[in-house]
Design an enzyme around this catalytic site. Structure first.
Site, mmCIF file in Angstrom:
data_model
loop_
_atom_site.group_PDB
_atom_site.id
_atom_site.type_symbol
_atom_site.label_atom_id
_atom_site.label_comp_id
_atom_site.label_asym_id
_atom_site.label_seq_id
_atom_site.Cartn_x
_atom_site.Cartn_y
_atom_site.Cartn_z
ATOM 1 N N LYS A 95 2.768 -68.706 17.212
ATOM 2 C CA LYS A 95 2.772 -67.597 16.253
ATOM 3 C C LYS A 95 3.640 -67.948 15.051
ATOM 4 C CE LYS A 95 1.792 -64.272 19.914
ATOM 5 N NZ LYS A 95 2.320 -63.363 20.960
ATOM 6 N N GLN A 107 7.566 -60.395 22.732
ATOM 7 C CA GLN A 107 6.634 -61.111 23.600
ATOM 8 C C GLN A 107 6.656 -60.528 25.019
ATOM 9 O OE1 GLN A 107 4.422 -63.399 22.580
ATOM 10 N NE2 GLN A 107 3.592 -63.669 24.629
ATOM 11 N N ASP A 162 1.347 -55.383 17.339
ATOM 12 C CA ASP A 162 0.674 -55.556 18.630
ATOM 13 C C ASP A 162 -0.250 -54.375 18.943
ATOM 14 O OD1 ASP A 162 1.105 -57.879 20.133
ATOM 15 O OD2 ASP A 162 3.141 -57.281 20.675
#
Ligand code: GUN
Length: 293
Positions: free
Chosen positions: A54, A98, A121
């Site tokens: 990422k 994460q 997200d």
């Protein structure tokens, strides 16, 4: 039948190029550089790989990237304090913690601490609601968004199609089902899971199968209606002594078995994975635009 391989790498490169062009324009016209903060708690090896990818992709596309690595002993309060700092940081438009965090941390509490306008997200309840409401100002979770993009890029007809999503996670299964049933897609959707009775029979109804369970090679050829399209979200590490790393990656679908039966299939690696990261970049661009309008 030989299945068409849906090349996620190539389609993701198109999305990244689109995002890079928009990022360059936003910089030139408004002096704004979209910024993404990725927070990793602990040492999970797969998570480290994803977070690194990422970070690298941000740099490649001209986004500002802030990678924050915290020790496994970090408390929930400490993690939430980091999130709050990022909420207040004007150079950051997207925040991602994460998953999965270490066991002593309540992931739901951390997600709720993220400013929903920076929740790239799409896990915050406000964004979950917007997905259900089909409100485009919300953030769509990256993996299911990537799967929808792959279906479109591969020319798969979703209108009126029978879709079976295997897996009911908040990250993939549930949002995937919402996207497939939405008015711009119009599939008839079944969500199956580990307690479903006769999963193979449910799966055999499907024109589109999305496997997101985290069980290596679970979906077999006799689960698949001839000509169905198969999207494999699984990224499982299985031991392989012939590899230098000691493992290889395999999906939730037994690729060699299923490829002879379906019309199109995503490979692992090189299918959904690259698309997920590309969609994260797209969401970060959306966040930067919406926050600076
Ligand atoms: N772990 C696996 N997939 C994801 C994702 O899409 N977002 C986050 N934050 N963690 C993940």
């Amino acid at each position: 039948m030989t299945a068409k391989v849906i090349d996620g790498k190539a389609f993701a490169a198109n999305v990244r190029a689109e995002v890079a062009a928009h990022v360059a324009r936003l910089k030139a016209e408004k002096g704004i550089t979209p910024g993404l903060a990725v927070v990793l708690v602990g040492e999970d090896p797969a998570s480290k790989v994803y977070v690194g990818a990422k970070d690298r992709t941000c740099q490649e596309l001209g986004l500002h990237s802030k990678k924050i690595t915290l020790p496994a002993e970090t408390t929930q309060d400490e993690l939430i304090a980091v999130v709050q700092q990022l909420n207040a940081d004007a150079s950051i438009h997207g925040i991602l913690v994460q998953s999965p965090p270490p066991k002593h941390i309540d992931e739901e509490a951390v997600i709720r601490a993220i400013d929903p306008r920076k929740d790239v997200d799409g896990f915050h309840p406000e964004n979950v609601a917007k997905l259900v409401l089909e409100d485009p100002s919300g953030f769509v979770p990256c993996t299911p968004a990537g799967c929808m993009r792959l279906l479109a890029a591969a020319g798969v007809e979703t209108n009126g199609a029978e879709a079976v999503v295997i897996g009911r996670s908040m990250i993939v299964g549930k949002p995937m089902a919402m996207l497939l049933v939405a008015k711009n897609s119009n599939a008839t959707v079944t969500i199956a899971h580990s307690r479903s009775k006769d999963l193979p029979a449910i799966c055999r109804r499907a024109d589109i199968v999305v496997a997101a369970v985290g069980r290596p090679d679970m979906v077999k050829a006799d689960w698949i209606k001839p000509g169905a399209v198969v999207i494999d979200v699984g990224i499982n590490r299985v031991d392989d002594a012939t590899k230098k790393s000691g493992y290889r990656l395999t999906g939730d679908v037994d690729y060699a078995d299923v490829a002879g039966k379906c019309s199109a299939i995503t490979p692992v690696p090189g299918g959904v994975g690259p698309m997920t990261i590309a969609m994260l970049m797209k969401n970060t661009l959306q966040a930067a635009r919406q926050l600076t309008e």
